[in-house]
Design a protein around this motif. Structure first.
Motif, PDB file in Angstrom:
ATOM      1  N   TYR A  61      17.121   7.931  12.360  1.00 29.15           N
ATOM      2  CA  TYR A  61      16.461   6.929  11.522  1.00 29.15           C
ATOM      3  C   TYR A  61      15.019   6.708  11.979  1.00 29.15           C
ATOM      4  N   ALA A  62      14.817   6.607  13.282  1.00 26.27           N
ATOM      5  CA  ALA A  62      13.477   6.348  13.817  1.00 26.27           C
ATOM      6  C   ALA A  62      12.522   7.490  13.496  1.00 26.27           C
ATOM      7  N   GLU A  63      13.019   8.709  13.503  1.00 24.97           N
ATOM      8  CA  GLU A  63      12.130   9.854  13.269  1.00 24.97           C
ATOM      9  C   GLU A  63      11.716   9.979  11.803  1.00 24.97           C
ATOM     10  N   LEU A  64      12.441   9.335  10.911  1.00 22.71           N
ATOM     11  CA  LEU A  64      12.067   9.385   9.498  1.00 22.71           C
ATOM     12  C   LEU A  64      10.683   8.794   9.254  1.00 22.71           C
ATOM     13  N   GLU A  65      10.246   7.913  10.144  1.00 25.23           N
ATOM     14  CA  GLU A  65       8.949   7.244   9.970  1.00 25.23           C
ATOM     15  C   GLU A  65       7.795   8.240   9.901  1.00 25.23           C
ATOM     16  N   THR A  66       7.924   9.358  10.603  1.00 26.72           N
ATOM     17  CA  THR A  66       6.863  10.356  10.568  1.00 26.72           C
ATOM     18  C   THR A  66       7.178  11.516   9.640  1.00 26.72           C
ATOM     19  N   HIS A  67       8.373  11.553   9.090  1.00 32.00           N
ATOM     20  CA  HIS A  67       8.797  12.701   8.287  1.00 32.00           C
ATOM     21  C   HIS A  67       8.374  12.594   6.825  1.00 32.00           C
ATOM     22  N   CYS A  68       8.404  11.402   6.278  1.00 30.90           N
ATOM     23  CA  CYS A  68       8.273  11.246   4.830  1.00 30.90           C
ATOM     24  C   CYS A  68       6.850  11.047   4.333  1.00 30.90           C
ATOM     25  N   VAL A  69       5.852  11.393   5.118  1.00 26.47           N
ATOM     26  CA  VAL A  69       4.498  11.010   4.738  1.00 26.47           C
ATOM     27  C   VAL A  69       3.581  12.212   4.575  1.00 26.47           C
ATOM     28  N   ALA A  70       3.254  12.535   3.325  1.00 28.55           N
ATOM     29  CA  ALA A  70       2.227  13.541   3.049  1.00 28.55           C
ATOM     30  C   ALA A  70       0.874  12.872   2.925  1.00 28.55           C
ATOM     31  N   ALA A  71       0.871  11.620   2.478  1.00 32.40           N
ATOM     32  CA  ALA A  71      -0.383  10.926   2.191  1.00 32.40           C
ATOM     33  C   ALA A  71      -1.222  10.684   3.434  1.00 32.40           C
ATOM     34  N   ASN A  72      -0.578  10.483   4.589  1.00 26.22           N
ATOM     35  CA  ASN A  72      -1.340  10.170   5.788  1.00 26.22           C
ATOM     36  C   ASN A  72      -2.327  11.271   6.143  1.00 26.22           C
ATOM     37  N   ALA A  73      -1.882  12.531   6.026  1.00 21.31           N
ATOM     38  CA  ALA A  73      -2.765  13.651   6.353  1.00 21.31           C
ATOM     39  C   ALA A  73      -3.956  13.701   5.411  1.00 21.31           C
ATOM     40  N   VAL A  74      -3.711  13.388   4.139  1.00 23.58           N
ATOM     41  CA  VAL A  74      -4.789  13.390   3.158  1.00 23.58           C
ATOM     42  C   VAL A  74      -5.817  12.331   3.502  1.00 23.58           C
ATOM     43  N   LEU A 122      13.643  -6.198   4.725  1.00 23.13           N
ATOM     44  CA  LEU A 122      14.767  -7.094   4.479  1.00 23.13           C
ATOM     45  C   LEU A 122      15.683  -7.194   5.695  1.00 23.13           C
ATOM     46  N   GLY A 123      15.441  -6.337   6.695  1.00 21.56           N
ATOM     47  CA  GLY A 123      16.235  -6.360   7.923  1.00 21.56           C
ATOM     48  C   GLY A 123      15.396  -6.796   9.106  1.00 21.56           C
ATOM     49  N   ASP A 124      15.349  -5.938  10.160  1.00 20.61           N
ATOM     50  CA  ASP A 124      14.635  -6.346  11.378  1.00 20.61           C
ATOM     51  C   ASP A 124      13.144  -6.016  11.328  1.00 20.61           C
ATOM     52  N   GLY A 125      12.706  -5.243  10.345  1.00 25.54           N
ATOM     53  CA  GLY A 125      11.282  -4.971  10.163  1.00 25.54           C
ATOM     54  C   GLY A 125      10.696  -3.927  11.092  1.00 25.54           C
ATOM     55  N   GLN A 126      11.503  -3.353  11.996  1.00 24.60           N
ATOM     56  CA  GLN A 126      10.958  -2.427  12.993  1.00 24.60           C
ATOM     57  C   GLN A 126      10.436  -1.139  12.354  1.00 24.60           C
ATOM     58  N   PHE A 127      11.188  -0.571  11.437  1.00 25.09           N
ATOM     59  CA  PHE A 127      10.749   0.654  10.764  1.00 25.09           C
ATOM     60  C   PHE A 127       9.458   0.387   9.987  1.00 25.09           C
ATOM     61  N   ALA A 128       9.435  -0.722   9.246  1.00 28.42           N
ATOM     62  CA  ALA A 128       8.248  -1.052   8.448  1.00 28.42           C
ATOM     63  C   ALA A 128       7.019  -1.237   9.332  1.00 28.42           C
ATOM     64  N   LYS A 129       7.187  -1.919  10.459  1.00 25.24           N
ATOM     65  CA  LYS A 129       6.052  -2.148  11.360  1.00 25.24           C
ATOM     66  C   LYS A 129       5.533  -0.826  11.918  1.00 25.24           C
ATOM     67  N   ALA A 130       6.447   0.035  12.358  1.00 27.35           N
ATOM     68  CA  ALA A 130       6.031   1.325  12.907  1.00 27.35           C
ATOM     69  C   ALA A 130       5.319   2.160  11.854  1.00 27.35           C
ATOM     70  N   PHE A 131       5.848   2.125  10.649  1.00 29.37           N
ATOM     71  CA  PHE A 131       5.253   2.897   9.555  1.00 29.37           C
ATOM     72  C   PHE A 131       3.845   2.398   9.232  1.00 29.37           C
TER      73      PHE A 131
END
Length: 237
Positions: A61-74, A122-131
């Motif tokens: 789950y934690a690694e998904l934060e860097t997996h789903c983003v094409a926009a960041n490189a752009v 809606l949960g602990d917010g950790q994923f959102a904060k890292a993202f």
């Protein structure tokens, strides 16, 4: 019997395949509801093989934060060497709006990411904060420096002062527009095309940041922004 597609993947590609399979499951069911059994089945691997690549469901789950983003490189490529200026601020706002709504890169991956971030809020917010720390926060300093340059150039209305909050509003409005667009049904009828909605959003935000209309008209060219994205798509295809 021929080897399965899964068995022919390299370790790196298999890891990416597991992440790709996990994203929509976590997005739909949340971190607690998703199971490694379901993720493994979606990825076409055994749970044992999944655990060879990821020590736990939380690690996956934690690694998904860097997996789903094409926009960041752009965004990084466009802004990395940009000098603070009115033009950089205008281009940056336009790129950020496009990156968040309607998105850059694979549409499903982009939508899964938004659902993951929303579920985290809606949960602990950790994923959102890292993202947000990784993919949006770096833009804030660029925007602040460019805003000051725009003030020095006389491109900002008199008496306007902005800080972190106002710059974050750029992301927040674009993010809200994307969330509203996620369902299959039309939740809000804006009465204009999506391209026009993006353009109007960029202009609304630039005016909200205090830029003079003359500066916006001078430096904001939607066709130029589209051309930037089109050239990058060709390079990566």
């Amino acid at each position: 019997m021929p080897a399965s597609r899964s068995s022919r993947l390299s370790a790196t590609d298999r890891r990416q395949a597991i992440l790709s399979a996990a994203a929509p499951i976590f997005a739909r069911l949340g971190r607690e509801g998703a199971t490694t059994k379901e993720i493994a089945r979606a990825a076409g691997v055994s749970e044992a093989l999944l655990y060879r690549h990821f020590a736990s469901k939380d690690a996956l789950y934690a690694e998904l934060e860097t997996h789903c983003v094409a926009a960041n490189a752009v965004g990084s490529r466009i802004l990395a060497e940009a000098m603070p200026s009115t033009e950089t601020l205008v281009t940056g706002v336009a790129v950020l709006v496009q990156a968040v709504f309607p998105g850059i890169g694979d549409r499903q991956s982009h939508e899964d990411t938004k659902r993951l971030v929303t579920a985290s809020l809606l949960g602990d917010g950790q994923f959102a904060k890292a993202f947000l720390d990784r993919h949006v926060k770096p833009w804030i300093g660029v925007f602040e420096r460019s805003f000051r340059a725009a003030q020095d150039a006389g491109d900002v209305e008199a008496g306007i002062h902005i800080g972190h909050a106002e710059i974050w509003f750029v992301h927040h409005l674009a993010n809200t527009l994307h969330l509203i667009s996620l369902p299959d049904i039309t939740v809000v009828e804006y009465g204009i095309t999506r391209d026009k909605l993006v353009e109007n959003t960029v202009r609304f935000l630039l005016r909200g940041l205090g830029l003079r209309n003359a500066a916006i008209d001078r430096d904001y060219d939607p066709k130029k922004i589209k051309a930037i994205f089109a050239s990058m798509d060709q390079e990566t295809s």
